[in-house]
Structures are given as structure tokens and as C-alpha cells.
Design a protein around this motif. Sequence first.
Motif, PDB file in Angstrom:
ATOM      1  N   PHE A 173       0.712  -1.379   0.163  1.00  0.00           N
ATOM      2  CA  PHE A 173       0.153  -0.113   0.235  1.00  0.00           C
ATOM      3  C   PHE A 173       0.742   1.276   0.022  1.00  0.00           C
ATOM      4  O   PHE A 173       0.454   2.205  -0.559  1.00  0.00           O
ATOM      5  N   ALA A 174       2.094   1.133   0.713  1.00  0.00           N
ATOM      6  CA  ALA A 174       2.942   2.363   0.595  1.00  0.00           C
ATOM      7  C   ALA A 174       3.228   2.693  -0.839  1.00  0.00           C
ATOM      8  O   ALA A 174       3.505   3.905  -1.112  1.00  0.00           O
ATOM      9  N   GLU A 175       3.375   1.613  -1.553  1.00  0.00           N
ATOM     10  CA  GLU A 175       3.879   2.015  -2.929  1.00  0.00           C
ATOM     11  C   GLU A 175       2.806   2.588  -3.833  1.00  0.00           C
ATOM     12  O   GLU A 175       2.821   3.356  -4.549  1.00  0.00           O
ATOM     13  N   VAL A 176       1.529   2.165  -3.343  1.00  0.00           N
ATOM     14  CA  VAL A 176       0.343   2.709  -4.104  1.00  0.00           C
ATOM     15  C   VAL A 176       0.223   4.000  -3.840  1.00  0.00           C
ATOM     16  O   VAL A 176      -0.249   4.750  -4.884  1.00  0.00           O
ATOM     17  N   MET A 177       0.456   4.476  -2.750  1.00  0.00           N
ATOM     18  CA  MET A 177       0.245   6.074  -2.367  1.00  0.00           C
ATOM     19  C   MET A 177       1.178   6.635  -3.343  1.00  0.00           C
ATOM     20  O   MET A 177       0.879   8.050  -3.286  1.00  0.00           O
ATOM     21  N   ARG A 199      -2.306   7.323   8.792  1.00  0.00           N
ATOM     22  CA  ARG A 199      -1.476   6.650   9.621  1.00  0.00           C
ATOM     23  C   ARG A 199       0.087   6.765   9.485  1.00  0.00           C
ATOM     24  O   ARG A 199       1.021   6.815  10.245  1.00  0.00           O
ATOM     25  N   ALA A 200       0.064   6.692   7.891  1.00  0.00           N
ATOM     26  CA  ALA A 200       1.551   6.571   7.561  1.00  0.00           C
ATOM     27  C   ALA A 200       1.950   8.093   7.199  1.00  0.00           C
ATOM     28  O   ALA A 200       3.018   8.185   6.611  1.00  0.00           O
ATOM     29  N   GLY A 201       1.039   8.933   7.587  1.00  0.00           N
ATOM     30  CA  GLY A 201       1.739  10.566   7.256  1.00  0.00           C
ATOM     31  C   GLY A 201       1.331  10.921   6.158  1.00  0.00           C
ATOM     32  O   GLY A 201       2.477  11.606   5.386  1.00  0.00           O
ATOM     33  N   ARG A 202       0.722  10.407   5.035  1.00  0.00           N
ATOM     34  CA  ARG A 202       0.632  10.385   3.862  1.00  0.00           C
ATOM     35  C   ARG A 202      -0.970  11.004   3.428  1.00  0.00           C
ATOM     36  O   ARG A 202      -1.872  10.633   4.349  1.00  0.00           O
ATOM     37  N   THR A 248       0.245  -6.898  -0.154  1.00  0.00           N
ATOM     38  CA  THR A 248       0.718  -7.820   0.553  1.00  0.00           C
ATOM     39  C   THR A 248       0.541  -7.511   1.898  1.00  0.00           C
ATOM     40  O   THR A 248       0.813  -8.193   2.711  1.00  0.00           O
ATOM     41  N   ASP A 249      -0.334  -6.395   2.120  1.00  0.00           N
ATOM     42  CA  ASP A 249      -0.472  -5.784   3.632  1.00  0.00           C
ATOM     43  C   ASP A 249      -1.786  -6.761   4.107  1.00  0.00           C
ATOM     44  O   ASP A 249      -2.325  -7.075   3.517  1.00  0.00           O
ATOM     45  N   SER A 250      -1.400  -6.935   5.498  1.00  0.00           N
ATOM     46  CA  SER A 250      -2.375  -7.898   6.134  1.00  0.00           C
ATOM     47  C   SER A 250      -3.692  -7.393   6.083  1.00  0.00           C
ATOM     48  O   SER A 250      -4.705  -8.582   5.944  1.00  0.00           O
ATOM     49  N   TRP A 251      -3.939  -6.246   6.110  1.00  0.00           N
ATOM     50  CA  TRP A 251      -5.477  -5.996   6.112  1.00  0.00           C
ATOM     51  C   TRP A 251      -6.122  -6.208   4.950  1.00  0.00           C
ATOM     52  O   TRP A 251      -7.381  -6.191   4.611  1.00  0.00           O
TER      53      TRP A 251
END
Length: 312
Positions: free
Chosen positions: A185-189, A212-215, A262-265
Motif C-alpha cells: 500500500f505504501a507503493e500505491v500511495m 497513519r503513515a503520514g500520507r 501484500t498488506d495483512s489487512w
Amino acid sequence: MQFDLIDLALFRDVVEAGSITWGAERAHLALAAASTRIRNMEVSLGATLLDRGRHGVTPTPAGRALLAHARAILDQTERLREDLSVYAGGAAGNVRILSNTNALTEFLPELLSSFLNAHPLVSVDVEERLSDEIVAAIADGTGDIGIVAGTVETGDLETYPFRQDRFVLVAAPTHPLGGRETVTFAEVMDHDLVGLDRAAALQRFLSDRASRAGRRLRLRVQLRSFDGICRLVEGNVGIGIVPETTARRAAQTMDIRCVTLTDSWAVRDLKVCTRGRARLPRFAKLLTDHLLNTPPRGPLHTAAMEPPAAAP
């Protein structure tokens, strides 16, 4: 002190909506009539029932006590109506379901269609909410049946396994992520997104994850359906996050690629929750049984889904 059933139902609707305006709309009353009824209730009781603020209304301690009794009386009245309707030539009732986005979009339409066709005098109110909001609402009697993500804490509610699905990324083949097998998800953002309407439970969930990730999500357009997201993704407007069942179905007619998050959620074990089957009105029990005992159709719903690979 004299409150009729319309008063009690209106008060419940106002508190649940957090607004006299929206509560009046739910109760099918004019705003002026609803406001008058609330004021008359307060005068009759001799206490303030609602704290009124710029952003809506909240119940006072007296209002919370009234709300608990109102819900109990209205639930019992619904059971009485269901039981007596059999002698009036038909069985009628109303069931309230609260569901997260995934279940509401992918699984409920087919299940509700078959249930309502079998029970033509029954009506079902469906509301989309976040899973944690659903748990709180079912616990306090706002709804009869909840469908939530399996990861949410449900406290003393009775829960039953329902369905499994996962969220995936959809992208055009020419998009930088379109050729990937997995993505975080970090890459998606880092890319432009096509999302759901901001009021949708899933969109609020994804926005919260980004916060939550500051994005912040780079939303180019927001739509009301997963199918609409897939169509704009095909046109390379942006990338989107949708249930895998939706993505696989859309990929049969659209030129899009499905990429595992790949995020668990992203893995969604869905479950049904209630305050207790024995406490449900008759038709809520029947609908609960229908949800739990109707097998999923099609290979997209029945195929086993392994947990996603660990993030690289």
C-alpha cells in the motif's frame, strides 16, 4: 409523560443520525413536525433529551436512558407485528443490516434477492459502515445483523464465519505497477488513484491507513461503484483498490491487471455478528440463517485464497 411509538422511533432515528434534520428524514416527517415532537417530549419529561451543537445533536444522560427504552419497546413492537401478521393473512417484517463495503458490494445483493423473493412482505434496510462502527451499532441495538471484517474485535456479540475475499490493486497494463505480481500500500500511495465516494466505508478506511503513515491519497476521481473504478483504471486515469472478486470479473471484459496487495489487512475474512440469535426478531433470524447457510456461487467466490506473500 406520554410518548407514542412515532415519538420513540423519531427519537431513536435522530440520535442514530446525529441530526434532527436527518432523523426526521429517516422517520419520514417534516423537520418542523419532528422538532415539535422532540420539544414536546422534553416538556413532558421535564428534562433535556438532546444536547444541540453546531455539528449535530447528542443525547443527554436522560436521552441515553430514553434511547435504551425506546429501542427495547420498538424491537418488541416489531416482534409483536411479525407474530400477529401471520393471522392477518401474511407475515411482514423489517430487518436492519449494517455491512462493510466489501460484503455490501460483492455478496449481499445476490443473497438479499433470493431472501426477499422468498419473503415478499419483508423489507430490509441496509446501511454501509466501517466494521468497528458496525460492532458498536449492533451492540447498542441500532441494527439487527452486522457483517464485518474478521479482524475487528466484536466483544460479547455472537459471530459466525461468512465469506472470504481480499482487496487487490487494479491497474492498466501500461501503468508502472501493471506488470507487478505484488505491491504494498505504501507503493500505491505514490501514484494517482481512482477511488470510491468519500462517504464509502472502504474509502474512509484507506484514507485512515494513509493518514497513519503520514500520507494523503492522490485521488484523481471518486466514483460510486467498483465497476466504475475498473473502467477508469482501464483508461489509465489511475490505479484502484477493489475486492478480488470484482477485479477478476472485470478482467474478463476489461484490459486491466490484478496485483496482489501484500498488506495483512488486504485479506478479508468476513463474519456475521448479532447480539444473540435468540434475541433477534423472527425475520432477522431467518435472514441470518439464509446468509450463513447459502453457499457462495461461482469459482471466484469458492476458490481457496491463500494469504498474500510477505512484503519484499
